[in-house]
Design a protein around this motif. Sequence first.
Motif, PDB file in Angstrom:
ATOM      1  N   GLU A  53       4.346  -2.112   5.163  1.00 35.10           N
ATOM      2  CA  GLU A  53       2.986  -2.273   4.583  1.00 35.10           C
ATOM      3  C   GLU A  53       2.703  -3.636   4.536  1.00 35.10           C
ATOM      4  O   GLU A  53       1.693  -3.889   4.919  1.00 35.10           O
ATOM      5  CB  GLU A  53       3.205  -1.949   3.013  1.00 35.10           C
ATOM      6  CG  GLU A  53       1.873  -1.757   2.471  1.00 35.10           C
ATOM      7  CD  GLU A  53       2.123  -1.448   0.811  1.00 35.10           C
ATOM      8  OE1 GLU A  53       1.921  -0.214   0.733  1.00 35.10           O
ATOM      9  OE2 GLU A  53       1.988  -2.276   0.060  1.00 35.10           O
ATOM     10  N   ASN A  85      -1.251   1.834   4.517  1.00 32.02           N
ATOM     11  CA  ASN A  85      -2.122   1.230   3.421  1.00 32.02           C
ATOM     12  C   ASN A  85      -3.078   0.052   4.067  1.00 32.02           C
ATOM     13  O   ASN A  85      -4.035  -0.311   3.835  1.00 32.02           O
ATOM     14  CB  ASN A  85      -1.095   0.530   2.290  1.00 32.02           C
ATOM     15  CG  ASN A  85      -1.927   0.573   0.799  1.00 32.02           C
ATOM     16  OD1 ASN A  85      -2.771   1.626   0.882  1.00 32.02           O
ATOM     17  ND2 ASN A  85      -1.481  -0.131   0.028  1.00 32.02           N
ATOM     18  N   ASP A  89      -6.911  -0.420   4.900  1.00 33.96           N
ATOM     19  CA  ASP A  89      -7.708  -1.524   4.672  1.00 33.96           C
ATOM     20  C   ASP A  89      -8.503  -1.950   5.412  1.00 33.96           C
ATOM     21  O   ASP A  89      -9.766  -2.355   5.303  1.00 33.96           O
ATOM     22  CB  ASP A  89      -6.770  -2.722   4.026  1.00 33.96           C
ATOM     23  CG  ASP A  89      -7.270  -3.961   3.734  1.00 33.96           C
ATOM     24  OD1 ASP A  89      -8.449  -3.964   3.351  1.00 33.96           O
ATOM     25  OD2 ASP A  89      -6.430  -4.932   3.762  1.00 33.96           O
ATOM     26  N   SER A 417      -6.102  -2.380  -2.771  1.00 29.72           N
ATOM     27  CA  SER A 417      -4.929  -2.020  -2.968  1.00 29.72           C
ATOM     28  C   SER A 417      -4.217  -3.329  -3.293  1.00 29.72           C
ATOM     29  O   SER A 417      -4.458  -4.291  -2.894  1.00 29.72           O
ATOM     30  CB  SER A 417      -4.427  -1.616  -1.502  1.00 29.72           C
ATOM     31  OG  SER A 417      -3.038  -1.421  -1.739  1.00 29.72           O
TER      32      SER A 417
END
Length: 587
Positions: A53, A85, A89, A417
Amino acid sequence: MADRTVADLVVERLRAWRVPRAFGYPGAAIAPLVAALDDAGGDPVFIPARHEETASFMATGHAKYTDEIGVCLATQGPSAVHLLNGLYDAKLDSKPVVAIVGEDITGPLGGAHEEIGLSRLFGDVCNQFVRYGRVPGQVPTLLDQAFRTAAATRSPTCVVLPLALQLATVPDLQPQTAGVLSGRPGEPLARVLPHDGDLAAAASVLSTGQRVAILVGQGGHGAAEQIVTLADRLGAGVATSLLGKPVLDERLPFHTGVLGEVGTTAAAQLMGSCDTLLLVGTNDPWTDWFPLPGQVRTVQIDIDGRRIGTRYPVDVPLVGDAGETLRALLDRVPDRPNRQWRGLIETSVDRWRQEAAERATAPAEPVNPQLVLHELAGRMPHRGAVAVDVGSVIYWYARHLQLPPGVRAQLCGTLGSMGCALPYAVAAKLARPDEPVLALLGDGAMQLNGLAELITVAHHWQEWRDPRLVVLVLNNRDHSGMGGGRQPTGAVTDRRPDVPYAGWARLLGLHGVRVDRPELVGAAWDEVLAADRPSVLEAVVDPAVPLNPPEPALADLRGLFAEGDAARRVREQVLSAERTVEAEDLV
């Protein structure tokens, strides 16, 4: 001499696309490509993260800070899942990233071990391009298509390379040099300008507006001069989205600050009382702080026509590059500023800045988090980068940290996030190792993945010409994650244990400072900004300090900040300004 493999071909294509580094986490199904990168002599460099991530956040951060294409690597199964993730983004903030994923379904367990349908897994986040490599001769073209699509659509793409394909030899294939885009991927591939009729209509709307407001997003990068010139020509006030905060010099007297829940009273007042709105390169989701429906006539500039009108009704759409479009508008907009309106805006900005200073210096136990950012503002380096995480730190960043012109700042603006700031900071530092970088985050984000990625910082920092990478941790010990004075009760408070963040930095050979007294905050900033190595500044702050979102669009300059006779005088000034403009129109 060993035969070239497909993994070597991939490295050649990355080099042809001028990729300086690829971020990832090693695994069996991507091991040949990682080995080829290790043999590449640093062109490009493989940067191993502590988690997939954070590797994808680093790739997205690289794209955000450099306007280049970010690259991340992972293997199949859970490793691929962890990339999502950072790729989301990139998708939501319109940044080009290429994910290269290895897959091995020929193992002893019949292909079931770690097997996930990668086309379906990446089908949404990389909806512009997801392809499998099948044969060696296909791979260079496949990668070119992935990079070209990422650049053209400003979105993430994905290439899946089976393990056996990476290992395949390609002695007869020659290195390719065709198919590479020139220029920076963040720029439009051609000159994009609206039609003359649309420009004329927009100029008419803006020229006849009596109280003009301009909202600037990240699409305004590179157009600051044109925005300020147009604002002066119209006597307009300016606000920005969170992503647009670095675009303009925030010291401008008519710059009201960031709009939205995390933003300023002055920006809300500007939106609440304007009659004409120009949106420049913004997809700001905080529409509750936009003018009330029917209050304004609106012009929107965006390079992507799909975004026009999606957040707010638009009278005149202008599909084009912000700088080019604004230059064309300036040729059509006369110099007739409403000075009374501009004066009201500047009064509102002065009032807000005084209020912000008062908020920052208000007593708190032990330290007011607003004070920490307020003290940094006067010490900000005049070059470098800032990375901001998700949480209450966004409120203090948006309101209290004025960015010097040229300082790049990024955050996970649309996805929101947590855990992005330290990976972003690493990417920014690797891109420009001779400039200082600051990462601003809370204790929750630091525990999420920041503690681990400090290991990455410790591994690389001695290669940097300027060793300063300062990580601010606002340790409010708000274990619920609620923040803003909303305190939990009972066992909820025990969910997240406290951590000696500055002590952890020192264990890694970095510098660490812990401050829990307001009178020492300034000295603590001086210490970490002068350190000879990366630093963690742990500020023990009060979780009860309220977030205080500004009132939405009803916050009208013509009455909100004044009471009684003062309110009447303000309204009379506005009405007088309107009558003056009307009289000038008649002449």
